[in-house]
Design an enzyme around this catalytic site. Structure first.
Site, PDB file in Angstrom:
ATOM      1  CB  CYS A 180      -0.988  -0.042   1.161  1.00 54.58           C
ATOM      2  SG  CYS A 180      -2.369   1.103   0.973  1.00 54.58           S
TER       3      CYS A 180
ATOM      4  CD  GLU B 291      -1.150  -6.466   5.445  1.00 55.44           C
ATOM      5  OE1 GLU B 291      -1.429  -5.283   5.704  1.00 55.44           O
ATOM      6  OE2 GLU B 291      -0.747  -6.828   4.318  1.00 55.44           O
TER       7      GLU B 291
ATOM      8  CG  HIS C 170      -3.456  -4.019   3.137  1.00 50.46           C
ATOM      9  ND1 HIS C 170      -2.494  -3.520   3.985  1.00 50.46           N
ATOM     10  CD2 HIS C 170      -4.044  -2.946   2.565  1.00 50.46           C
ATOM     11  CE1 HIS C 170      -2.512  -2.201   3.935  1.00 50.46           C
ATOM     12  NE2 HIS C 170      -3.438  -1.822   3.080  1.00 50.46           N
TER      13      HIS C 170
END
Length: 189
Positions: free
Chosen positions: A79, A168, A166
């Site tokens: 990001c 994660e 993202h």
């Protein structure tokens, strides 16, 4: 895969701790560091790679521009980290048409090291409040979506990668695979 040391650079994003946890859960030695840590202190940690976290605004990226230009290690920008890589190498970032976090379908244009096994399409969780608008010269365009042309990119010769989304977070399909791909780059470097 051997146990690697991955430093997560904190850019004050809300998911920084999730990146740390995701890498730790893959069996790696990981540590969150401030984005103001001098390069010599980073190198003294003897990391195998760096991950630049997301964050709220570009004026809070500390020394990230220096890290991506001067640290000779694999780097993954997520990001805001992706956007910092673009700016550090002469690309352009602008406000996106869609702000806030949302589910986005990504089209993988090139399954390089980092996106291996993710294509041809995958669903991810991303914010597009800001986005890379112009690739840095020579960078390889890896993925796009209907709302953002440059969802992922890589440096032409160095193991430096950026993704707008993202990996994660649990909402991202194949996020763990992307992180594993990055760890394999770190292992081979």
């Amino acid at each position: 895969m051997e146990r690697l040391k991955i430093l997560v650079v904190n850019n004050y994003g809300q998911f920084c701790h999730l990146i740390h946890r995701a890498v730790r859960d893959l069996g790696m030695n990981t540590k969150i560091i401030p984005n103001t840590m001098p390069i010599e202190d980073i190198l003294a940690e003897e990391p195998d790679g760096l991950i630049l976290s997301g964050g709220p605004e570009m004026d809070r990226v500390g020394l990230c521009f220096d890290y991506v230009r001067e640290v000779d290690l694999p780097i993954l920008g997520i990001c805001l980290g992706h956007q910092a890589i673009a700016l550090a190498y002469g690309g352009h970032v602008h406000a996106g048409n869609k702000g806030g976090y949302a589910e986005i379908e990504i089209e993988v244009l090139e399954e390089d090291d980092i996106l291996r096994g993710l294509g041809p399409k995958t669903t991810v969780w991303a914010s597009h409040a800001d986005e890379v608008a112009i690739l840095p010269e020579g960078f390889i365009h890896l993925a796009r979506s209907e709302i953002c042309e440059i969802e992922a990119m890589r440096h032409p010769t160095k193991p430096i990668y950026g993704v707008q989304w993202h990996p994660e977070v649990s909402h991202t399909e194949k996020g763990e695979e992307l992180l594993i791909n990055f760890l394999e780059v770190c292992e081979q470097y």
